[in-house]
Design an enzyme around this catalytic site. Structure first.
Site, mmCIF file in Angstrom:
data_model
loop_
_atom_site.group_PDB
_atom_site.id
_atom_site.type_symbol
_atom_site.label_atom_id
_atom_site.label_comp_id
_atom_site.label_asym_id
_atom_site.label_seq_id
_atom_site.Cartn_x
_atom_site.Cartn_y
_atom_site.Cartn_z
ATOM 1 C CE1 TYR A 1 23.296 17.204 -4.751
ATOM 2 C CE2 TYR A 1 23.614 14.946 -4.002
ATOM 3 C CZ TYR A 1 23.345 15.845 -5.020
ATOM 4 O OH TYR A 1 23.117 15.393 -6.294
ATOM 5 C CE LYS B 1 17.884 20.771 -17.045
ATOM 6 N NZ LYS B 1 18.171 20.537 -18.463
ATOM 7 C CG HIS B 2 19.476 24.744 -14.230
ATOM 8 N ND1 HIS B 2 19.784 23.832 -13.241
ATOM 9 C CD2 HIS B 2 20.082 24.285 -15.357
ATOM 10 C CE1 HIS B 2 20.545 22.870 -13.733
ATOM 11 N NE2 HIS B 2 20.729 23.121 -15.020
ATOM 12 C CG ASN C 1 18.736 42.448 -17.656
ATOM 13 O OD1 ASN C 1 18.070 43.179 -16.949
ATOM 14 N ND2 ASN C 1 20.031 42.685 -17.914
ATOM 15 C CG ASP D 1 20.892 47.939 -27.202
ATOM 16 O OD1 ASP D 1 19.935 48.056 -26.419
ATOM 17 O OD2 ASP D 1 22.074 47.834 -26.806
ATOM 18 N NE ARG E 1 12.652 46.866 -11.134
ATOM 19 C CZ ARG E 1 13.576 47.510 -10.417
ATOM 20 N NH1 ARG E 1 14.289 48.478 -10.960
ATOM 21 N NH2 ARG E 1 13.764 47.200 -9.140
ATOM 22 C CG HIS F 1 18.005 40.195 -8.995
ATOM 23 N ND1 HIS F 1 17.168 41.277 -8.801
ATOM 24 C CD2 HIS F 1 18.807 40.516 -10.027
ATOM 25 C CE1 HIS F 1 17.480 42.225 -9.664
ATOM 26 N NE2 HIS F 1 18.471 41.784 -10.427
#
Length: 529
Positions: free
Chosen positions: A219, A280-281, A423, A483, A525, A529
């Protein structure tokens, strides 16, 4: 029309594997053999009677063999609808004999390109007559059997034996489908060569992708999804599908995807020093280089031993016994590496469900190519992210200059961040990831998550402080606000590597200066994704 007896066969192949046996079996069954060029010569040398194509066309081969089968006497015999009165009358009027079996494989265009041949040689290896015969025979599969792959010869033998010298419609349909796929892949290879290699186009006007079914999978990402693995046509591919599976259950869709992620990252590290990646993943949860492979494993595991459970492990050097013994202490889905010694194989053999994949070589991280992604209504293509940064490319933007060790840690972290879902934030120290934050909607949270992972790792290992203290931190894209950087400072980082380019770069640089840390811009960069 169902079963069709084979009475006349046209054989014209570049790959002569099994062709003499095929010709012999057909001749023994009373089939008339028609052939061309080297195929006819090979059959005659085996003592078989062969009729030249020129004998039935009345024209000799000409123009260096470019014109030999492109003739009505050939294509009429292939395309005639046998039970159509007008077609039958035309065959009688022009003395066109039916051809019941066509065995053709095409000029080795891809192999010629891969050999580095010059342009004229490549052009000469574009087959014209072969694909024409294949398509004619495949179109008329109600009456004609077409074979394009020597692997199907034995299937033909079984058909003829089981059906008194005839083939079934089901067999002819299957072979016709395979034949059209073969000519489509052939044309795709030619069009790709013209676009990319000959004309230097980055994105061709029309995109054709040639690949062959490797195997169907149980699958996809989830049990309700169907999945399959396709392999690129032609030689030269290096990756997870080309690995030898030494042991373990069949690879799943997720196994393949995660193993590819692990292999892509570990290939970034040269084999002069052992490296281990745990994924992992599709995200790395631990990466390390060390003097020995088992030390690299221990360090990578310590980064996030919780996430490593049920993960994928990749190494950049052959696996040894001590490393294999250490890996098998936790549940691991897949291990992939360029080889393994006997001690490693023996250790892994005790874990029957662990998939062990071995490659002859690692993929080249700098290789060119295109990445493809489907979206609703279209395909997205982009050039592969093979960008590399060296120390000479870095621009120091803070008052404090980084140390040599900080530069080394920053480049290591940057290499890992390239393979982390955006990110992405990666802390690293002394060639080991200290904490990884992946796939968050804002960079500050990724930074905090990575620091939390580092704190948990320190607590588990009994260290006095997390490895983020004194580390370098890599951000795959610029810090849009200070930040995220301040979160890294709170975690103990003393060095930041990031692309730069934000409207608030000056604000972020000022925050770094106030904290007394060093920061460099890469100008590159690595969104993933």
């Amino acid at each position: 029309m169902t079963d069709v007896a084979i009475k006349r066969a046209l054989l014209s192949v570049s790959d002569k594997t099994g062709i003499v046996e095929l010709g012999s079996r057909l001749a023994k069954a009373g089939v008339e053999l028609v052939s061309t060029g080297g195929t006819a010569r090979a059959l005659r040398e085996a003592g078989l009677d062969v009729l030249d194509v020129s004998d039935i066309t009345g024209f000799p081969e000409m123009m260096d063999g470019r014109v030999k089968t492109l003739h009505p006497m050939v294509h009429g015999g292939l395309l005639a609808v046998r039970d159509n009165p007008e077609h039958a009358a035309a065959m009688d009027a022009h003395d066109i004999g039916a051809i019941d079996l066509v065995v053709v494989n095409l000029y080795p265009f891809v192999n010629t390109v891969m050999s580095g041949a010059d342009r004229d040689t490549i052009i000469e290896n574009i087959d014209i007559g072969g694909p024409s015969m294949v398509r004619s025979a495949a179109k008329n599969h109600a009456y004609v059997t077409i074979l394009t792959d020597p692997a199907d010869y034995h299937g033909l033998y079984d058909e003829l034996a089981d059906h008194d010298g005839a083939t079934t419609l089901a067999f002819r349909k299957a072979m016709a489908a395979k034949a059209f796929a073969a000519t489509a892949a052939y044309d795709s290879a030619i069009s790709s060569w013209f676009a990319f290699a000959d004309q230097g186009k980055q994105f061709p006007d029309a995109l054709s992708v040639a690949s062959t079914l490797g195997n169907t999978l149980r699958y996809g990402e989830n049990p309700h999804q169907h999945a399959a693995l396709y392999l690129p046509d032609g030689p030269g591919a290096v990756g997870v599908p080309q690995a030898e599976q030494v042991q373990g259950k069949a690879l799943s869709y997720n196994n393949l995807n995660d193993a590819d992620a692990a292999l892509g990252l570990v290939a970034e590290f040269p084999a002069d020093k052992p490296a281990v990646v745990i994924v992992k993943h599709a995200n790395p949860c631990g990466v390390a280089v060390a003097d020995t492979l088992v030390e690299a494993w221990d360090a990578a595991l310590a980064c996030d031993s919780v996430s490593a459970f049920g993960g994928i492990v990749a190494a950049n050097v052959p696996l040894d016994g001590p490393t294999a013994q250490a890996i098998t202490k936790i549940f691991t889905e897949v291990v992939i590496a360029p080889g393994a010694d006997d001690a490693a194989r023996e250790a892994f053999a005790a874990k029957k469900n662990l998939r062990l994949l071995l490659l002859d070589e690692l993929p080249d991280p700098a290789r060119p190519g295109l990445d493809m992604k489907s979206i609703a209504g279209g395909l997205l293509l982009q050039s592969r992210d093979n960008g590399v940064i060296s120390a000479e490319d870095l621009k120091v933007v803070t008052k404090r200059q980084p140390t040599e060790q900080e530069i080394a840690d920053a480049l290591f972290a940057w290499k890992v961040a390239k393979h982390v879902k955006s990110n992405a934030i990666v802390y690293a120290r002394d060639g080991v990831t200290a904490g990884i934050g992946a796939g968050q909607m804002n960079r500050r949270d990724s930074s905090r998550i990575a620091a939390v992972r580092a704190g948990e790792a320190a607590e588990t290992a009994g260290w006095s402080e997390p490895r983020t203290v004194g580390s370098a931190v890599a951000s795959d894209a610029f810090f849009p606000f200070a930040d995220g950087l301040l979160s890294a400072v709170e975690a103990g980082a003393t060095m930041v590597i990031q692309p730069g380019g934000s409207m608030r770069d000056e604000e972020v640089i000022a925050a770094a200066d106030e904290a007394g840390i060093a920061m460099v811009f890469t100008g590159m960069r690595h969104f993933r994704h």
